[in-house]
Write an enzyme that holds these catalytic residues in place. Structure first.
Site, short mmCIF file in Angstrom:
data_model
loop_
_atom_site.label_atom_id
_atom_site.label_comp_id
_atom_site.label_asym_id
_atom_site.label_seq_id
_atom_site.Cartn_x
_atom_site.Cartn_y
_atom_site.Cartn_z
N GLU A 36 0.37 -1.44 0.24
CA GLU A 36 -0.01 0.30 0.09
C GLU A 36 0.78 0.88 0.34
O GLU A 36 1.55 1.40 0.80
CB GLU A 36 -1.01 0.01 1.22
CG GLU A 36 -2.02 0.41 1.35
CD GLU A 36 -2.79 0.36 0.36
OE1 GLU A 36 -2.67 0.89 -1.40
OE2 GLU A 36 -4.08 -0.84 0.36
N HIS A 37 0.49 2.13 -0.73
CA HIS A 37 1.40 3.46 -1.05
C HIS A 37 2.51 3.45 -1.61
O HIS A 37 3.74 3.52 -1.28
CB HIS A 37 1.25 4.55 0.49
CG HIS A 37 0.31 5.00 0.75
ND1 HIS A 37 0.16 6.19 -0.15
CD2 HIS A 37 -0.49 4.53 1.81
CE1 HIS A 37 -1.60 6.73 1.16
NE2 HIS A 37 -1.74 5.99 1.51
N GLY A 124 -16.92 4.15 -4.84
CA GLY A 124 -16.08 4.91 -3.79
C GLY A 124 -15.71 4.38 -2.64
O GLY A 124 -15.38 5.19 -2.10
N GLY A 126 -13.00 2.16 -3.16
CA GLY A 126 -11.52 1.73 -3.18
C GLY A 126 -11.90 0.28 -3.73
O GLY A 126 -11.00 -0.08 -3.56
N LEU A 127 -12.79 -0.42 -3.95
CA LEU A 127 -12.67 -1.21 -5.25
C LEU A 127 -12.10 -0.78 -5.93
O LEU A 127 -12.83 -2.39 -7.66
CB LEU A 127 -14.37 -2.11 -5.22
CG LEU A 127 -13.95 -3.33 -3.39
CD1 LEU A 127 -15.18 -3.88 -3.20
CD2 LEU A 127 -12.66 -2.72 -2.20
N SER A 128 -12.30 0.38 -6.77
CA SER A 128 -11.94 0.52 -8.28
C SER A 128 -13.16 -0.10 -8.96
O SER A 128 -12.62 -0.18 -10.55
CB SER A 128 -10.64 0.16 -8.83
OG SER A 128 -9.43 1.05 -8.56
N SER A 129 -14.01 1.20 -8.98
CA SER A 129 -14.76 0.94 -10.03
C SER A 129 -14.93 1.76 -11.82
O SER A 129 -15.52 1.33 -11.90
CB SER A 129 -16.68 1.60 -9.77
OG SER A 129 -16.77 2.17 -8.86
N GLU A 162 -8.59 8.41 -16.91
CA GLU A 162 -8.74 8.28 -15.59
C GLU A 162 -7.88 10.15 -15.12
O GLU A 162 -9.01 11.07 -14.13
CB GLU A 162 -8.78 7.60 -15.05
CG GLU A 162 -8.75 7.79 -13.40
CD GLU A 162 -9.24 6.67 -12.35
OE1 GLU A 162 -9.93 5.63 -13.03
OE2 GLU A 162 -9.43 7.43 -11.21
N ASP A 173 -4.88 -0.40 -10.64
CA ASP A 173 -6.45 -0.56 -10.74
C ASP A 173 -6.76 -1.27 -11.97
O ASP A 173 -6.80 -2.19 -12.53
CB ASP A 173 -7.07 0.65 -9.95
CG ASP A 173 -7.13 1.53 -8.89
OD1 ASP A 173 -6.02 0.40 -8.46
OD2 ASP A 173 -7.35 2.26 -8.44
#
Ligand code: ADP
Ligand code: MG
Length: 389
Positions: A36-37, A124, A126-129, A162, A173
């Site tokens: 992460e990050h 929204g 964080g599952l990257s819709s 994006e 993503d």
């Protein structure tokens, strides 16, 4: 669940356009197991596509005009594909316009189309819709007009779309949405974009996401600040160890040796990044050996690092992970994504899921007065065509 979504989307398409769709595309959201990050710190991430998807139905419109319908929003718009694309106030349409813009920029030739889509990916959280939307739509246009765009280029063009919308995201993503494979995670080298699949056999464990249902506004400013602190950290490391070019080549000892030369914040951020890159490597080994308990321990360590050293957690996420740490049936838990809200990703022993869900939901509501949202996920395939015959 996806069968119902596919039926619903195709039925609506047929009602609206009076014919069966010529192409049906399924495009998944994604999780990130660990790392992460790290995408903007030249390290490794370990994402996977999931079994939550956007379903798209397409046909050629045989004109320049295209009609695009977002069923979930009960909203639609029309575009002339020969006209230049511009951003609008209706955000979801911009993802579509962004993809059309990318296609035009790269000189792909296509005509008008009709498209209906509908989704079961939480938006929204964080599952990257958003990546599923860009990449699934682009995949469909590619199929409909035989454009021969390679999967990796679909991911890269999705990312650029994006960026055009105004979100400066990394490649993770889009890459996982397009390239995902059932029961596999993808280790992506964010510096070179080299990638490799590792078996993720969670047979005795369930992957469950607990959504804190909060989003703290600190997110954007903190993200920019972390990026800047990491740049400062690596600059100090390079100056003192000229052979080191990025965090992945550095060790914890070396970072410790520079403690006096860094601000307290830059030191902590640097330490987290070096440790987290190492954890991704360890996680791959654990998966290769089928050692899920070790993977889980690494996930707990990641959360601790994100909370204490990287300082991107919040009371709600810490409460979820701290509570689950005490549960024997939970082998791993951590915040997933940028932080300051959104989901935690959790590995729970099979047979114990319902008990853990019930206990945590009650405690979470008692503590914060907020409903915890829960998503069961499985690792699924990347964006693909669906054959409805
Ligand atoms: P995430 O990618 O984590 O789900 P984002 O804020 O990046 O969250 O993207 C969500 C946006 O993507 C939504 O605000 C909307 O514009 C678009 N979107 C996602 N899913 C849908 C959908 N089913 N219908 C219409 N727009 C969607
Ligand atoms: Mg997104």
């Amino acid at each position: 669940m996806n069968d119902i979504l596919i039926k619903k989307t195709t039925a609506f398409f047929e009602e609206t356009f009076g014919a069966e769709p010529q192409k049906i595309v399924l495009s998944p959201g994604r999780i990130n197991i660990i790392g992460e990050h790290i995408d903007y710190n030249d390290g490794y991430v370990l994402p996977a596509a999931i079994d939550k998807i956007i379903c798209f139905a397409f046909e050629k419109s045989n004109s320049n005009t295209s009609r695009i319908i977002a069923m979930d929003l009960d909203d639609e718009f029309e575009i002339d594909v020969t006209a230049p694309m511009e951003l609008t106030d209706n955000v979801w349409t911009n993802y579509i316009r962004g993809v059309v813009n990318q296609l035009k920029k790269n000189d792909f030739e296509f005509e008008g189309f009709n498209c209906v889509f509908s989704s079961n990916i939480p938006v929204g959280s964080g599952l990257s819709s958003s990546a599923a939307l860009e990449c699934g739509f682009l995949f469909g246009i590619n199929e409909l007009f035989n454009l021969n765009i390679k999967p990796i280029d679909i991911a890269l063009m999705g990312q650029k779309a994006e960026h055009w919308v105004g979100i400066n995201c990394g490649i993770m993503d889009q890459f996982s949405s397009v390239m995902g494979q059932e029961n596999k995670v993808i280790k992506i080298d964010c510096r070179t974009l080299e990638y490799e699949y590792h078996d993720a056999n969670f047979s005795d464990y369930s992957l469950i996401l607990f959504d804190s249902n909060v989003k703290h506004s600190l997110m954007t400013s903190a993200y920019n600040e972390r990026r800047q602190q990491c740049e400062e950290g690596i600059a100090i490391i390079k100056k003192n160890y000229p052979k080191i070019n990025s965090f992945r080549d550095c060790t914890e000892n070396k970072v410790n040796s520079l403690k006096d030369k860094m601000s307290a914040a830059v030191f902590k951020r640097s330490l987290f990044v070096v440790k987290e890159i190492n954890r991704v490597v360890q996680a791959c080994k654990a998966l290769d050996n089928g050692n899920i308990e070790t993977l889980g321990r690494l996930m707990f360590e990641t959360h601790e690092g994100l909370s204490v050293d990287y300082e991107v957690s919040c009371a709600e996420l810490d409460m979820i992970v701290d509570t689950l740490k005490k549960e024997e049936a939970v082998v791993g838990s951590r915040l997933m994504g940028g932080g300051f809200g959104g989901c935690t990703i959790n590995l729970i022993k099979k047979g114990h899921e319902e008990g853990v869900k019930k206990k945590l939901s009650a405690l979470y509501f008692d503590t914060f007065g907020i409903e915890l949202k829960i998503y069961d996920v499985k690792i699924g395939n990347g964006t693909s065509l669906y054959n409805n015959n």
